[in-house]
Design a protein around this motif. Structure first.
Motif, PDB file in Angstrom:
ATOM      1  N   PRO A 182       7.355 -94.431   7.421  1.00 47.02           N
ATOM      2  CA  PRO A 182       8.276 -95.094   8.341  1.00 47.02           C
ATOM      3  C   PRO A 182       9.220 -94.150   9.081  1.00 47.02           C
ATOM      4  N   LEU A 183       9.473 -92.967   8.546  1.00 49.21           N
ATOM      5  CA  LEU A 183      10.385 -92.019   9.200  1.00 49.21           C
ATOM      6  C   LEU A 183       9.657 -91.001  10.079  1.00 49.21           C
ATOM      7  N   ASP A 184       8.413 -91.258  10.420  1.00 48.94           N
ATOM      8  CA  ASP A 184       7.606 -90.305  11.193  1.00 48.94           C
ATOM      9  C   ASP A 184       8.265 -89.991  12.531  1.00 48.94           C
ATOM     10  N   LYS A 208      13.055 -80.193  -2.975  1.00 49.31           N
ATOM     11  CA  LYS A 208      11.596 -80.293  -2.931  1.00 49.31           C
ATOM     12  C   LYS A 208      11.138 -81.720  -2.691  1.00 49.31           C
ATOM     13  N   VAL A 209      11.865 -82.684  -3.215  1.00 51.44           N
ATOM     14  CA  VAL A 209      11.519 -84.101  -3.057  1.00 51.44           C
ATOM     15  C   VAL A 209      12.726 -84.819  -2.473  1.00 51.44           C
ATOM     16  N   TYR A 210      12.493 -85.661  -1.476  1.00 57.66           N
ATOM     17  CA  TYR A 210      13.557 -86.424  -0.833  1.00 57.66           C
ATOM     18  C   TYR A 210      13.212 -87.897  -0.965  1.00 57.66           C
ATOM     19  N   ARG A 211      14.059 -88.639  -1.666  1.00 55.40           N
ATOM     20  CA  ARG A 211      13.825 -90.068  -1.887  1.00 55.40           C
ATOM     21  C   ARG A 211      14.782 -90.862  -1.024  1.00 55.40           C
ATOM     22  N   VAL A 242       9.190 -91.859  -0.693  1.00 59.50           N
ATOM     23  CA  VAL A 242       9.197 -90.508  -1.252  1.00 59.50           C
ATOM     24  C   VAL A 242       8.587 -89.541  -0.239  1.00 59.50           C
ATOM     25  N   TYR A 243       9.320 -88.468   0.043  1.00 58.19           N
ATOM     26  CA  TYR A 243       8.858 -87.417   0.936  1.00 58.19           C
ATOM     27  C   TYR A 243       8.881 -86.096   0.172  1.00 58.19           C
ATOM     28  N   PHE A 269       5.248 -87.505   4.004  1.00 59.40           N
ATOM     29  CA  PHE A 269       5.302 -88.770   3.272  1.00 59.40           C
ATOM     30  C   PHE A 269       4.293 -88.778   2.135  1.00 59.40           C
ATOM     31  N   ALA A 270       4.713 -89.219   0.950  1.00 59.66           N
ATOM     32  CA  ALA A 270       3.829 -89.391  -0.209  1.00 59.66           C
ATOM     33  C   ALA A 270       3.656 -90.901  -0.405  1.00 59.66           C
ATOM     34  N   PRO A 271       2.559 -91.484   0.110  1.00 56.59           N
ATOM     35  CA  PRO A 271       2.421 -92.944   0.093  1.00 56.59           C
ATOM     36  C   PRO A 271       2.366 -93.554  -1.299  1.00 56.59           C
ATOM     37  N   ASP A 272       1.828 -92.826  -2.275  1.00 57.37           N
ATOM     38  CA  ASP A 272       1.749 -93.394  -3.614  1.00 57.37           C
ATOM     39  C   ASP A 272       3.069 -93.256  -4.371  1.00 57.37           C
ATOM     40  N   GLY A 273       3.988 -92.451  -3.867  1.00 59.25           N
ATOM     41  CA  GLY A 273       5.287 -92.290  -4.484  1.00 59.25           C
ATOM     42  C   GLY A 273       5.296 -91.388  -5.697  1.00 59.25           C
ATOM     43  N   LYS A 274       4.167 -90.791  -6.021  1.00 62.86           N
ATOM     44  CA  LYS A 274       4.085 -89.914  -7.182  1.00 62.86           C
ATOM     45  C   LYS A 274       4.098 -88.464  -6.714  1.00 62.86           C
TER      46      LYS A 274
END
Length: 98
Positions: free
Chosen positions: A12-14, A30-33, A48-49, A70-75
């Motif tokens: 969504p933030l593309d 490293k990870v931005y939630r 999760v990015y 973007f990490a679509p699975d959130g993992k």
């Protein structure tokens, strides 16, 4: 605190650039939630990015620019890679007696 405008890719933030706080070394986390509230009052959705270097075509150089993908699975795979540990040996397949 120092911040930098970091571009976001995918999800969504593309295409947006948001100010992100950077560490003392000048690197973003490293990870931005990103918590997104539910309009119906339900539980928040968390986007999760993951940080990745911006490709510029040079073969060898220190990373100057970062972006979030973007990490679509959130993992997010987060494991410590120690230089003195070896990869697990693959089980050798028995040879055919023929």
């Amino acid at each position: 605190m120092k911040s930098e405008d970091i571009p976001f890719v995918g999800g969504p933030l593309d295409g947006r650039s948001l100010p992100v706080l950077v560490t003392a070394t000048g690197n973003p986390p490293k990870v931005y939630r990103v918590p997104v509230p539910d309009p119906d009052g339900g539980p928040d959705t968390v986007l999760v990015y993951v940080r990745e270097p911006v490709p510029d075509g040079r073969a060898v150089r220190l990373v100057q620019k970062w972006r979030y993908a973007f990490a679509p699975d959130g993992k997010v795979e987060r494991s410590v890679k120690w230089p003195w540990t070896k990869k697990a040996e693959k089980a050798e397949k028995p040879q055919d007696p023929a």
